[in-house]
Write a protein that holds these residues in place. Structure first.
Motif, PDB file in Angstrom:
ATOM      1  N   GLU A 141       0.853  -0.997   0.314  1.00  9.66           N
ATOM      2  CA  GLU A 141      -0.065   0.052  -0.387  1.00  9.66           C
ATOM      3  C   GLU A 141       1.069   1.064  -0.021  1.00  9.66           C
ATOM      4  OE1 GLU A 141      -3.247   2.058   2.814  1.00  9.66           O
ATOM      5  OE2 GLU A 141      -3.261  -0.028   3.214  1.00  9.66           O
ATOM      6  N   THR A 142       0.945   1.801  -0.892  1.00 10.13           N
ATOM      7  CA  THR A 142       2.135   3.392  -0.894  1.00 10.13           C
ATOM      8  C   THR A 142       0.571   4.293  -1.577  1.00 10.13           C
ATOM      9  OG1 THR A 142       3.499   1.701  -2.113  1.00 10.13           O
ATOM     10  CG2 THR A 142       4.162   3.808  -2.490  1.00 10.13           C
ATOM     11  N   LYS A 143       1.406   5.779  -0.359  1.00 14.71           N
ATOM     12  CA  LYS A 143       0.566   7.064  -0.916  1.00 14.71           C
ATOM     13  C   LYS A 143       1.734   7.928  -0.497  1.00 14.71           C
ATOM     14  CE  LYS A 143      -3.147   5.509   0.973  1.00 14.71           C
ATOM     15  NZ  LYS A 143      -4.522   5.006   0.387  1.00 14.71           N
ATOM     16  N   LEU A 144       0.900   9.088  -1.746  1.00 18.27           N
ATOM     17  CA  LEU A 144       2.045  10.010  -2.294  1.00 18.27           C
ATOM     18  C   LEU A 144       1.477  10.930  -1.236  1.00 18.27           C
ATOM     19  CD1 LEU A 144       1.157   9.663  -6.199  1.00 18.27           C
ATOM     20  CD2 LEU A 144       3.223   9.331  -4.728  1.00 18.27           C
ATOM     21  N   ILE A 145       2.110  11.171  -0.360  1.00 10.33           N
ATOM     22  CA  ILE A 145       2.170  12.608   0.643  1.00 10.33           C
ATOM     23  C   ILE A 145       2.821  14.110   0.581  1.00 10.33           C
ATOM     24  CG2 ILE A 145       2.688  12.955   3.096  1.00 10.33           C
ATOM     25  CD1 ILE A 145       0.762   9.935   2.668  1.00 10.33           C
ATOM     26  N   SER A 146       2.161  14.845   0.197  1.00 13.89           N
ATOM     27  CA  SER A 146       2.784  16.321   0.713  1.00 13.89           C
ATOM     28  C   SER A 146       3.448  16.278   1.083  1.00 13.89           C
ATOM     29  CB  SER A 146       1.739  17.074  -0.255  1.00 13.89           C
ATOM     30  OG  SER A 146       1.876  18.172   0.159  1.00 13.89           O
ATOM     31  N   VAL A 147       4.430  17.543   1.769  1.00 11.03           N
ATOM     32  CA  VAL A 147       5.159  18.436   2.386  1.00 11.03           C
ATOM     33  C   VAL A 147       4.510  19.550   2.683  1.00 11.03           C
ATOM     34  CG1 VAL A 147       7.641  16.434   2.135  1.00 11.03           C
ATOM     35  CG2 VAL A 147       7.163  18.458   1.151  1.00 11.03           C
ATOM     36  N   SER A 148       4.113  19.825   1.771  1.00 12.91           N
ATOM     37  CA  SER A 148       3.571  21.661   2.280  1.00 12.91           C
ATOM     38  C   SER A 148       2.369  21.604   2.998  1.00 12.91           C
ATOM     39  CB  SER A 148       3.071  21.979   0.366  1.00 12.91           C
ATOM     40  OG  SER A 148       2.106  21.582   0.120  1.00 12.91           O
ATOM     41  N   ASP A 149       1.365  22.712   2.410  1.00 15.24           N
ATOM     42  CA  ASP A 149      -0.054  22.768   3.665  1.00 15.24           C
ATOM     43  C   ASP A 149      -1.330  22.001   2.030  1.00 15.24           C
ATOM     44  OD1 ASP A 149       0.838  23.446   5.975  1.00 15.24           O
ATOM     45  OD2 ASP A 149       1.526  25.838   5.361  1.00 15.24           O
ATOM     46  N   GLU A 150      -0.507  22.450   0.688  1.00 18.03           N
ATOM     47  CA  GLU A 150      -2.441  21.549   0.581  1.00 18.03           C
ATOM     48  C   GLU A 150      -1.317  19.946  -0.083  1.00 18.03           C
ATOM     49  OE1 GLU A 150      -2.572  24.041  -3.274  1.00 18.03           O
ATOM     50  OE2 GLU A 150      -1.196  26.267  -1.563  1.00 18.03           O
ATOM     51  N   THR A 151      -2.532  19.564  -0.752  1.00 21.70           N
ATOM     52  CA  THR A 151      -2.493  18.155  -1.626  1.00 21.70           C
ATOM     53  C   THR A 151      -2.609  18.644  -3.332  1.00 21.70           C
ATOM     54  OG1 THR A 151      -4.284  18.246  -1.456  1.00 21.70           O
ATOM     55  CG2 THR A 151      -3.598  17.352   0.322  1.00 21.70           C
ATOM     56  N   ASN A 152      -2.616  18.996  -3.591  1.00 18.70           N
ATOM     57  CA  ASN A 152      -1.976  19.456  -4.758  1.00 18.70           C
ATOM     58  C   ASN A 152      -0.703  19.817  -5.083  1.00 18.70           C
ATOM     59  OD1 ASN A 152      -5.037  19.377  -5.686  1.00 18.70           O
ATOM     60  ND2 ASN A 152      -5.349  21.465  -5.334  1.00 18.70           N
ATOM     61  N   VAL A 153       0.074  18.904  -5.546  1.00 24.04           N
ATOM     62  CA  VAL A 153       1.363  18.588  -6.057  1.00 24.04           C
ATOM     63  C   VAL A 153       1.824  19.124  -7.780  1.00 24.04           C
ATOM     64  CG1 VAL A 153       3.788  18.355  -5.091  1.00 24.04           C
ATOM     65  CG2 VAL A 153       1.780  17.603  -4.060  1.00 24.04           C
ATOM     66  N   THR A 154       2.460  19.530  -8.039  1.00 29.24           N
ATOM     67  CA  THR A 154       2.844  19.757  -9.394  1.00 29.24           C
ATOM     68  C   THR A 154       4.420  19.426  -9.906  1.00 29.24           C
ATOM     69  OG1 THR A 154       2.137  21.970 -10.008  1.00 29.24           O
ATOM     70  CG2 THR A 154       3.189  21.440 -11.599  1.00 29.24           C
ATOM     71  N   GLY A 155       4.716  18.014 -10.333  1.00 26.23           N
ATOM     72  CA  GLY A 155       6.427  17.661 -10.983  1.00 26.23           C
ATOM     73  C   GLY A 155       7.063  18.230 -11.956  1.00 26.23           C
ATOM     74  N   THR A 156       7.970  18.575 -12.389  1.00 22.45           N
ATOM     75  CA  THR A 156       9.337  19.148 -12.647  1.00 22.45           C
ATOM     76  C   THR A 156       8.562  19.550 -13.811  1.00 22.45           C
ATOM     77  OG1 THR A 156      10.661  18.330 -11.500  1.00 22.45           O
ATOM     78  CG2 THR A 156      10.976  18.393 -13.454  1.00 22.45           C
ATOM     79  N   ASN A 157       7.656  18.386 -14.387  1.00 21.88           N
ATOM     80  CA  ASN A 157       7.133  18.961 -16.486  1.00 21.88           C
ATOM     81  C   ASN A 157       5.474  18.664 -16.422  1.00 21.88           C
ATOM     82  OD1 ASN A 157       9.275  17.839 -17.756  1.00 21.88           O
ATOM     83  ND2 ASN A 157       9.651  16.055 -16.128  1.00 21.88           N
TER      84      ASN A 157
END
Length: 183
Positions: free
Chosen positions: A31-47
């Protein structure tokens, strides 16, 4: 008991280095989760890939995680400035029953923290400093509970090595056959 992993995301994360382990670990039953280190769950990648993280680092219980993964990309600059991230990395590195994975620029953070002392590792060559361990210019390296990857080109092997350390070599090989890495 089902294993679980968290992948830390900051704006500028390298998409392949985060999404490949996410996909293959889930395929392997981790079970793998993507976790944001900021205060928002929206995260934008390099590309420019926009993802909605499964949660925020400040709100999850990281003690329940079996594996912590640090991707590269420009977002590594944000990760290495967050004391909570550095403390978490050091905590995972000290626990032999936990798996710590890092790839590309994310791997350089571990080196800067002194985690590679006396260990084998890889990271993107341009960020490899004198980290006190043995640098290998290969796609991925396993050293005990530590799994490192060189860059985007090693993302599959890095993810398979995470599966091997978290689950088993047999599970890794079965997944390689399932995904046609081995034909």
């Amino acid at each position: 008991m089902k294993k679980n992993a968290i992948i830390l995301l900051a704006d500028g994360f390298e998409e392949i280095e985060a999404i490949t382990p996410y996909d293959l670990l889930n395929e392997a039953g981790v079970e793998t989760k993507l976790i944001s280190v900021s205060d928002e769950t929206n995260v934008t990648g390099t590309n420019g890939l926009k993802v909605i993280a499964d949660g925020l680092l400040k709100e999850i219980d990281t003690k329940k995680a079996d594996c912590l993964i640090i991707p590269g990309g420009a977002g590594y600059q944000i990760l290495k400035k967050e004391q909570s991230v550095l403390d978490l990395i050091q905590s995972f590195a000290k626990q032999p029953d936990k798996v710590l994975g890092a790839i590309c620029a994310g791997s350089s953070i571990l080196g800067e923290l002194g985690i590679y002392q006396g260990k084998n590792y890889t990271c993107v060559p341009g960020l490899n400093g004198d980290f006190g361990g043995h640098y290998e210019k290969v796609h991925a390296v396993i050293d005990g509970n530590l799994v490192t990857g060189i860059s985007v080109g090693g993302a599959m092997e890095f993810a398979y090595d995470l599966v091997e350390v978290l689950c088993s070599k047999e599970k890794k090989e079965a997944l390689e056959r399932q995904t046609c890495t081995i034909v």
